[in-house]
Design a protein around this motif. Structure first.
Motif, mmCIF file in Angstrom:
data_model
loop_
_atom_site.group_PDB
_atom_site.id
_atom_site.type_symbol
_atom_site.label_atom_id
_atom_site.label_comp_id
_atom_site.label_asym_id
_atom_site.label_seq_id
_atom_site.Cartn_x
_atom_site.Cartn_y
_atom_site.Cartn_z
ATOM 1 N N UNK A 199 -29.655 24.630 -5.038
ATOM 2 C CA UNK A 199 -30.633 25.584 -5.551
ATOM 3 C C UNK A 199 -30.398 25.845 -7.031
ATOM 4 N N UNK A 200 -29.137 26.053 -7.390
ATOM 5 C CA UNK A 200 -28.777 26.302 -8.788
ATOM 6 C C UNK A 200 -29.095 25.107 -9.674
ATOM 7 N N UNK A 201 -28.848 23.907 -9.155
ATOM 8 C CA UNK A 201 -28.995 22.678 -9.949
ATOM 9 C C UNK A 201 -30.353 22.007 -9.781
ATOM 10 N N UNK A 202 -31.199 22.597 -8.951
ATOM 11 C CA UNK A 202 -32.538 22.065 -8.710
ATOM 12 C C UNK A 202 -32.504 20.654 -8.115
ATOM 13 N N UNK A 203 -31.624 20.460 -7.135
ATOM 14 C CA UNK A 203 -31.513 19.191 -6.407
ATOM 15 C C UNK A 203 -32.030 19.367 -4.984
ATOM 16 N N UNK A 204 -32.524 18.293 -4.417
ATOM 17 C CA UNK A 204 -32.823 18.279 -2.989
ATOM 18 C C UNK A 204 -31.505 18.414 -2.237
ATOM 19 N N UNK A 205 -31.563 18.991 -1.045
ATOM 20 C CA UNK A 205 -30.329 19.279 -0.308
ATOM 21 C C UNK A 205 -29.576 18.035 0.155
ATOM 22 N N UNK A 206 -30.206 16.881 0.151
ATOM 23 C CA UNK A 206 -29.511 15.665 0.584
ATOM 24 C C UNK A 206 -28.793 14.943 -0.552
ATOM 25 N N UNK A 207 -28.961 15.383 -1.764
ATOM 26 C CA UNK A 207 -28.373 14.692 -2.919
ATOM 27 C C UNK A 207 -26.843 14.650 -2.868
ATOM 28 N N UNK A 208 -26.145 15.749 -2.545
ATOM 29 C CA UNK A 208 -24.682 15.641 -2.495
ATOM 30 C C UNK A 208 -24.202 14.606 -1.475
ATOM 31 N N UNK A 209 -24.831 14.538 -0.313
ATOM 32 C CA UNK A 209 -24.423 13.556 0.694
ATOM 33 C C UNK A 209 -24.722 12.138 0.218
ATOM 34 N N UNK A 210 -25.866 11.942 -0.384
ATOM 35 C CA UNK A 210 -26.203 10.616 -0.906
ATOM 36 C C UNK A 210 -25.241 10.211 -2.011
ATOM 37 N N UNK A 211 -24.861 11.175 -2.853
ATOM 38 C CA UNK A 211 -23.895 10.887 -3.922
ATOM 39 C C UNK A 211 -22.539 10.525 -3.313
ATOM 40 N N UNK A 212 -22.140 11.244 -2.277
ATOM 41 C CA UNK A 212 -20.847 10.955 -1.648
ATOM 42 C C UNK A 212 -20.814 9.554 -1.085
ATOM 43 N N UNK A 213 -21.905 9.115 -0.512
ATOM 44 C CA UNK A 213 -21.969 7.777 0.069
ATOM 45 C C UNK A 213 -21.851 6.686 -0.992
ATOM 46 N N UNK A 214 -22.183 7.004 -2.232
ATOM 47 C CA UNK A 214 -22.148 6.019 -3.308
ATOM 48 C C UNK A 214 -20.781 5.923 -3.994
ATOM 49 N N UNK A 215 -19.860 6.821 -3.633
ATOM 50 C CA UNK A 215 -18.540 6.815 -4.256
ATOM 51 C C UNK A 215 -17.507 6.209 -3.306
ATOM 52 N N UNK A 216 -16.367 5.755 -3.842
ATOM 53 C CA UNK A 216 -15.335 5.145 -2.984
ATOM 54 C C UNK A 216 -14.959 6.059 -1.823
#
Length: 92
Positions: A67-84
């Motif tokens: 909410x603070x960063x104006x991201x969709x709620x799935x963005x952190x999970x998608x970002x996590x999947x892209x990291x080692x």
């Protein structure tokens, strides 16, 4: 999501955590890091994965960050999947 984008999201989470005086000590205690480690660790994709792992532990934290960063709620999970270490585990 590309790894570079995921790292940027994780760095934003780290900045968000650093600004939260109640949540930052919880994060530091969970990771074993101290405040002086954060600047150097912000360039380490493995550490950034742990930042996202921490955020993903609580739906309320995800909601607040997104909410603070104006991201969709799935963005952190998608970002996590892209990291080692964030690959989906298939148990079959």
């Amino acid at each position: 999501m590309k790894q570079e984008t995921a790292e940027g999201v994780a760095q934003e989470v780290l900045i968000w955590l650093a600004q939260d005086e109640d949540l930052l000590p919880v994060f530091l205690g969970a990771t074993g890091a101290d405040a002086s480690d954060l600047r150097n660790a912000a360039q380490d994709s493995v550490f950034l994965g742990s930042v996202l792992d921490f955020l993903l532990m609580d739906d309320a934290w995800i909601t607040r960050f997104c909410t603070t960063s104006n991201y969709a709620y799935d963005i952190p999970q998608r970002a996590r999947q892209a990291l080692p270490g964030g690959e989906e585990v298939h148990w079959t």
